[in-house]
Design a protein around this motif. Structure first.
Motif, PDB file in Angstrom:
ATOM      1  N   ASN A  29       0.899  -1.346   0.128  1.00  0.00           N
ATOM      2  CA  ASN A  29       0.158  -0.039  -0.012  1.00  0.00           C
ATOM      3  C   ASN A  29       0.735   1.233   0.045  1.00  0.00           C
ATOM      4  O   ASN A  29       0.355   2.425  -0.427  1.00  0.00           O
ATOM      5  N   SER A  32       1.454   2.867  -3.537  1.00  0.00           N
ATOM      6  CA  SER A  32       0.286   3.641  -3.979  1.00  0.00           C
ATOM      7  C   SER A  32       0.267   5.054  -3.311  1.00  0.00           C
ATOM      8  O   SER A  32      -0.105   6.420  -3.675  1.00  0.00           O
ATOM      9  N   LEU A  64      -9.696   4.113 -10.379  1.00  0.00           N
ATOM     10  CA  LEU A  64     -10.094   3.243  -8.988  1.00  0.00           C
ATOM     11  C   LEU A  64     -11.484   2.451  -9.002  1.00  0.00           C
ATOM     12  O   LEU A  64     -11.514   1.390  -8.702  1.00  0.00           O
ATOM     13  N   PHE A  68     -11.644  -1.172  -8.762  1.00  0.00           N
ATOM     14  CA  PHE A  68     -12.170  -2.125  -7.532  1.00  0.00           C
ATOM     15  C   PHE A  68     -13.415  -2.838  -8.033  1.00  0.00           C
ATOM     16  O   PHE A  68     -13.254  -3.725  -7.316  1.00  0.00           O
ATOM     17  N   LYS A  82      -5.024  -0.610  -6.815  1.00  0.00           N
ATOM     18  CA  LYS A  82      -4.415   0.823  -6.123  1.00  0.00           C
ATOM     19  C   LYS A  82      -3.238   1.210  -6.871  1.00  0.00           C
ATOM     20  O   LYS A  82      -3.216   2.618  -7.139  1.00  0.00           O
ATOM     21  N   SER A  86      -3.436   5.233  -8.628  1.00  0.00           N
ATOM     22  CA  SER A  86      -2.305   6.107  -8.078  1.00  0.00           C
ATOM     23  C   SER A  86      -1.492   6.412  -9.327  1.00  0.00           C
ATOM     24  O   SER A  86      -1.202   7.293  -9.470  1.00  0.00           O
TER      25      SER A  86
END
Length: 173
Positions: A29, A32, A64, A68, A82, A86
């Motif tokens: 994470n 991103s 996103l 998603f 992600k 980003s």
């Protein structure tokens, strides 16, 4: 300082995501998060106005939402979703974003076919214990799509408005 951030942060994050996905089948994470935070920092100093920055965020939000939905359908990994969003933030609503998505799909398809052929070969049985190849040889593992996304990002990044702005500054002094 601005030039260093623009020329170093994005490429570093792409390479880190590629290597991380290859070795661990995950994209942290923090990759991103670093991309988002660094974009927020550099974009005003690169001369982007609020309207342009908002457009970049809108592009990232659209990507996103789509990724998603793909993640929820089990078609895409969460780290990939992600990373795509980003990265889209840096590309903005532009032809470069479409090129990134296109090259990501082309590179991803090519890598997927190559990995599937490798997994079905005798070579995988012998080389599958290597730290760099173990996830590629594992038929139960997914496809490290972060490799394709990172490669596509690096390929189109020089065409982004941020890089072009900084190059213009460096050339004209």
């Amino acid at each position: 300082m601005l030039e260093a951030l623009i020329f170093v942060v994005f490429p570093f994050c792409m390479v880190f995501a590629m290597v991380s996905d290859l070795l661990s089948m995950t994209i942290a994470n923090r990759v991103s998060a670093i991309l988002v935070v660094s974009f927020v920092i550099v974009s005003p100093f690169a001369g982007m106005d609020l309207f342009t920055i908002s457009g970049h965020f809108a592009a990232a939000i659209v990507v996103l939402c789509v990724t998603f939905a793909l993640f929820a359908a089990g078609v895409m990994g969460g780290g990939d979703a992600k990373l795509l969003a980003s990265t889209a933030l840096w590309m903005g609503p532009s032809v470069v974003l479409m090129e990134y998505l296109t090259y990501g799909a082309i590179f991803g398809g090519t890598i997927t076919l190559a990995i599937l052929m490798y997994r079905g070969s005798v070579v995988a049985a012998y080389s599958g214990h290597n730290i760099f190849l173990r996830n590629l040889a594992d038929e139960k593992a997914g496809i490290p799509y972060g490799i394709a996304l990172g490669a596509a990002g690096l390929y189109v990044y020089p065409s982004t408005s941020l890089v072009q702005t900084v190059l213009d500054r460096v050339v004209t002094g």
